[in-house]
Design an enzyme around this catalytic site. Structure first.
Site, PDB file in Angstrom:
ATOM      1  N   ASN A  96     -12.235  -3.838   4.663  1.00 38.86           N
ATOM      2  CA  ASN A  96     -11.671  -4.940   5.454  1.00 38.86           C
ATOM      3  C   ASN A  96     -12.116  -4.993   6.535  1.00 38.86           C
ATOM      4  OD1 ASN A  96      -9.739  -5.744   3.499  1.00 38.86           O
ATOM      5  ND2 ASN A  96      -8.513  -4.137   3.688  1.00 38.86           N
ATOM      6  N   LYS A 174     -10.661 -13.626   4.116  1.00 37.26           N
ATOM      7  CA  LYS A 174      -9.680 -12.189   3.833  1.00 37.26           C
ATOM      8  C   LYS A 174      -8.714 -11.906   4.782  1.00 37.26           C
ATOM      9  CE  LYS A 174      -8.273  -8.723   0.928  1.00 37.26           C
ATOM     10  NZ  LYS A 174      -7.699  -7.904   1.938  1.00 37.26           N
ATOM     11  N   GLU A 181      -0.200 -12.730   3.135  1.00 43.51           N
ATOM     12  CA  GLU A 181       0.584 -11.661   2.347  1.00 43.51           C
ATOM     13  C   GLU A 181       1.725 -11.066   2.967  1.00 43.51           C
ATOM     14  OE1 GLU A 181      -0.938  -7.539   1.481  1.00 43.51           O
ATOM     15  OE2 GLU A 181      -2.142  -8.849   0.491  1.00 43.51           O
ATOM     16  N   TYR A 182       1.551 -10.687   4.360  1.00 39.52           N
ATOM     17  CA  TYR A 182       2.454 -10.407   5.236  1.00 39.52           C
ATOM     18  C   TYR A 182       3.937 -11.078   5.411  1.00 39.52           C
ATOM     19  CZ  TYR A 182       0.023  -6.847   7.624  1.00 39.52           C
ATOM     20  OH  TYR A 182      -0.807  -5.506   8.321  1.00 39.52           O
TER      21      TYR A 182
END
Length: 303
Positions: A96, A174, A181-182
């Site tokens: 990441n 990403k 996603e948060y």
């Protein structure tokens, strides 16, 4: 096909295992000798005792896939690999990393004739069985070289992976993925909290989330996982109300500010995590103090 993997933590180890299941030879290196020994015995991964030994065990042109923590750890490893690899070899950063770092790493390796690909990787602990969603950045030639690996790691050879742009684009996509996603996680948590705090209806959250999984517009893998978890425990008394945040959530908020692009949901979801991490609650204490000062409202003391 033979590939080298450096960094065999939870995700890296599972990726190595998935490649082994599909017939790849995997030469692995990790700072934990116990991890290497386990993977060697369980999956036939070829254990290397150093990055140099790993490189020596691979035929040219080599593909080295990194699954390391972002920042200095990844940068240091890439700098070490520059001296070990040859022109035509390829380094893939599947961790990441910040996309700015990836652009720098690509330029550094290009100076030695070494290819680079940044691979935003999603799938978590379920990736071994379900495959990984891979968002990759790099030149067409480098991506073509790594394509057999991408097809093996993805949920299906023809879907679940994509060449999204030049170097840096993979980790950028990403990063935004994780910001989204948060927001999705925060909205589910808030909605379920509202349901729980309506005792007159005695709502069964496990049944409701299971219901939503079928035909509703909010069905998702996150909802699947939430419904599964709530089947076992709806009170969550053993879990502390503390939510960690990854670098990517912060980077997404910073990118929104840099662009001047409104992203209030993603940013607020990050701030909510910050709030959960504030063990002192100093700001909330100040709010209580101010209410008392201007309105005489009672302040609640500590237990």
């Amino acid at each position: 096909m033979k590939i080298g993997m450096i960094g065999l933590g939870k995700m890296g180890a599972n990726m190595a295992l998935r490649l082994r299941r599909q017939g790849f030879q995997v030469v692995g290196y990790d700072h934990s000798p116990a991890t290497l020994e386990r993977l060697e015995q369980e999956a036939g991964i070829i254990a290397a005792q150093s990055p140099g030994e790993l490189v020596a065990a691979l035929p040219a042109p080599r593909i080295i896939w990194l699954m390391l923590p972002s920042g200095p750890v990844t940068s240091k490893q890439i700098e070490e690999l520059v001296a070990l690899l040859s022109a035509g070899d390829v380094v893939v950063d599947g961790g990441n990393s910040n996309y700015h770092d990836s652009k720098h790493h690509g330029a550094l390796l290009a100076g030695a004739g070494i290819g680079f690909m940044d691979a935003g990787t999603s799938g978590g602990v379920w990736g071994l069985e379900n495959g990984y969603c891979l968002m990759v950045g790099g030149t067409p030639a480098v991506v073509s070289t790594v394509t057999p690996v991408l097809k093996a790691l993805a949920p299906d050879p023809e879907r679940g992976w994509a060449h999204v742009g030049p170097i840096g684009a993979g980790h950028f996509v990403k990063m935004i993925h994780n910001g989204i996603e948060y927001g999705m996680m925060q909205s589910l948590a808030e909605g379920l909290s509202l349901l729980r705090n309506k005792p007159e209806f005695a709502l069964d959250l496990a049944s409701i989330t299971e219901l939503w999984r079928h035909g509703s517009v909010i069905r998702s893998w996150l909802l699947d996982l939430t419904a599964q978890a709530l089947q076992g425990d709806q009170q969550l008394e053993s879990i502390a109300p503390f939510v960690a945040d990854s670098g990517e959530g912060r980077w997404t908020a910073i990118e929104a500010i840099a662009q001047g692009t409104p992203a209030p949901v993603l940013t607020l979801a990050l701030y909510q995590r910050f709030q959960s991490q504030d063990m002192q609650g100093y700001g909330l204490k100040l709010l209580s103090l101010m209410r008392n000062a201007f309105g005489g409202h009672a302040m609640k003391g500590t237990p």
